[in-house]
Design an enzyme around this catalytic site. Sequence first.
Site, PDB file in Angstrom:
ATOM      1  N   HIS A  18     -23.077   0.227  34.246  1.00 10.67           N
ATOM      2  CA  HIS A  18     -22.010  -0.300  35.115  1.00 10.67           C
ATOM      3  C   HIS A  18     -21.052   0.831  35.512  1.00 10.67           C
ATOM      4  O   HIS A  18     -20.670   0.961  36.672  1.00 10.67           O
ATOM      5  CB  HIS A  18     -21.192  -1.378  34.389  1.00 10.67           C
ATOM      6  CG  HIS A  18     -21.936  -2.653  34.138  1.00 10.67           C
ATOM      7  ND1 HIS A  18     -21.948  -3.273  32.919  1.00 10.67           N
ATOM      8  CD2 HIS A  18     -22.675  -3.450  34.954  1.00 10.67           C
ATOM      9  CE1 HIS A  18     -22.663  -4.384  32.984  1.00 10.67           C
ATOM     10  NE2 HIS A  18     -23.111  -4.510  34.206  1.00 10.67           N
ATOM     11  N   LYS A  42     -22.374 -20.063  31.274  1.00 10.46           N
ATOM     12  CA  LYS A  42     -22.848 -19.060  30.320  1.00 10.46           C
ATOM     13  C   LYS A  42     -21.912 -19.017  29.115  1.00 10.46           C
ATOM     14  O   LYS A  42     -20.718 -19.211  29.267  1.00 10.46           O
ATOM     15  CB  LYS A  42     -22.850 -17.673  30.980  1.00 10.46           C
ATOM     16  CG  LYS A  42     -23.982 -17.465  31.960  1.00 10.46           C
ATOM     17  CD  LYS A  42     -23.993 -16.017  32.427  1.00 10.46           C
ATOM     18  CE  LYS A  42     -24.978 -15.796  33.558  1.00 10.46           C
ATOM     19  NZ  LYS A  42     -24.842 -14.463  34.161  1.00 10.46           N
ATOM     20  N   ARG A  91     -31.794  -1.857  39.262  1.00 10.03           N
ATOM     21  CA  ARG A  91     -32.620  -1.111  38.306  1.00 10.03           C
ATOM     22  C   ARG A  91     -34.084  -1.240  38.751  1.00 10.03           C
ATOM     23  O   ARG A  91     -34.409  -0.902  39.869  1.00 10.03           O
ATOM     24  CB  ARG A  91     -32.404  -1.635  36.883  1.00 10.03           C
ATOM     25  CG  ARG A  91     -31.102  -1.154  36.271  1.00 10.03           C
ATOM     26  CD  ARG A  91     -30.649  -2.050  35.164  1.00 10.03           C
ATOM     27  NE  ARG A  91     -30.403  -3.394  35.670  1.00 10.03           N
ATOM     28  CZ  ARG A  91     -29.822  -4.366  35.002  1.00 10.03           C
ATOM     29  NH1 ARG A  91     -29.461  -4.178  33.770  1.00 10.03           N
ATOM     30  NH2 ARG A  91     -29.625  -5.526  35.559  1.00 10.03           N
ATOM     31  N   SER A 129     -26.561  -5.382  29.891  1.00 20.21           N
ATOM     32  CA  SER A 129     -25.626  -5.998  28.947  1.00 20.21           C
ATOM     33  C   SER A 129     -26.389  -6.813  27.901  1.00 20.21           C
ATOM     34  O   SER A 129     -26.014  -6.824  26.729  1.00 20.21           O
ATOM     35  CB  SER A 129     -24.650  -6.921  29.683  1.00 20.21           C
ATOM     36  OG  SER A 129     -23.827  -6.180  30.530  1.00 20.21           O
TER      37      SER A 129
HETATM   38  P1  ADP Z   1     -24.689 -10.374  36.735  1.00 22.99           P
HETATM   39  O1  ADP Z   1     -24.683 -11.448  35.689  1.00 22.99           O
HETATM   40  O2  ADP Z   1     -23.896 -10.751  37.958  1.00 22.99           O
HETATM   41  O3  ADP Z   1     -26.029  -9.797  37.067  1.00 22.99           O
HETATM   42  P2  ADP Z   1     -24.159  -7.917  35.239  1.00 22.99           P
HETATM   43  O4  ADP Z   1     -22.888  -7.557  34.567  1.00 22.99           O
HETATM   44  O5  ADP Z   1     -25.366  -8.086  34.407  1.00 22.99           O
HETATM   45  O6  ADP Z   1     -23.793  -9.207  36.098  1.00 22.99           O
HETATM   46  O7  ADP Z   1     -24.498  -6.833  36.358  1.00 22.99           O
HETATM   47  C1  ADP Z   1     -23.624  -6.569  37.435  1.00 22.99           C
HETATM   48  C2  ADP Z   1     -24.327  -5.663  38.429  1.00 22.99           C
HETATM   49  O8  ADP Z   1     -24.553  -4.383  37.857  1.00 22.99           O
HETATM   50  C3  ADP Z   1     -25.692  -6.175  38.885  1.00 22.99           C
HETATM   51  O9  ADP Z   1     -25.869  -5.865  40.253  1.00 22.99           O
HETATM   52  C4  ADP Z   1     -26.652  -5.383  38.043  1.00 22.99           C
HETATM   53  O10 ADP Z   1     -27.905  -5.236  38.674  1.00 22.99           O
HETATM   54  C5  ADP Z   1     -25.922  -4.055  37.950  1.00 22.99           C
HETATM   55  N1  ADP Z   1     -26.326  -3.287  36.776  1.00 22.99           N
HETATM   56  C6  ADP Z   1     -26.327  -3.674  35.486  1.00 22.99           C
HETATM   57  N2  ADP Z   1     -26.776  -2.686  34.672  1.00 22.99           N
HETATM   58  C7  ADP Z   1     -27.068  -1.629  35.486  1.00 22.99           C
HETATM   59  C8  ADP Z   1     -27.600  -0.310  35.283  1.00 22.99           C
HETATM   60  N3  ADP Z   1     -27.951   0.120  34.055  1.00 22.99           N
HETATM   61  N4  ADP Z   1     -27.756   0.497  36.353  1.00 22.99           N
HETATM   62  C9  ADP Z   1     -27.449   0.044  37.600  1.00 22.99           C
HETATM   63  N5  ADP Z   1     -26.956  -1.181  37.862  1.00 22.99           N
HETATM   64  C10 ADP Z   1     -26.778  -2.006  36.833  1.00 22.99           C
END
Ligand code: ADP
Length: 173
Positions: A18, A42, A91, A129
């Site tokens: 992030h 969630k 990703r 996450s």
């Molecule tokens: P959501 O539940 O909305 O997917 P996340 O917190 O899991 O929320 O992810 C938010 C954004 O960050 C998403 O677009 C996700 O694809 C991106 N993201 C998460 N981890 C990574 C990473 N390691 N590299 C690039 N983008 C990421």
Amino acid sequence: MKMLAIYPGSFDPPTLGHLDVIERATHLFDRLIIAVGVNSAKRPLLTTDQRIEALRLSTAHFPNVEVASFSGLLVEYARSVGAKSIVRGLRATADFEYEFQMAMINRRLASDVDSVFLMTRWDYSYLSSSMVREVAVLGGDYSTLVPEPVVPIVAAALEARDHIPAMETSQHG
Ligand code: ADP
């Protein structure tokens, strides 16, 4: 004209992946609002306040980054703050299907708001996450997967989580 973007997500917890997306977005936009989604469906490990705190501490060195929370429709939130761009990270191919659908729906709901995708950095391509939560809950070392200020916040959340069943067990003898 100042370019404002929002970066929405669950951030449960924020990871180095992030943070990498955030850093790169700060070079592309004048202002970036990280928007923590409040989703009652969630059951997060971190509370909304903990996620906001974790993101604020991790991004304190970026003068053009703010952290907020939102509930309801993302495009409505984007409009309410005057953002024309939604930043998301990509990703592997597994992300694409979901992100594609979201971007199509969001464009249908608000044609003036566009989605911008930043490709993950190779080193963080495996990082999510949910992986961090899994490692943390099983007692593994997650300190190299998240920004430094996030470590004690996750530790506190784990402790709070561990206490609930323990109390219930002792009440029932
Ligand atoms: P959501 O539940 O909305 O997917 P996340 O917190 O899991 O929320 O992810 C938010 C954004 O960050 C998403 O677009 C996700 O694809 C991106 N993201 C998460 N981890 C990574 C990473 N390691 N590299 C690039 N983008 C990421």
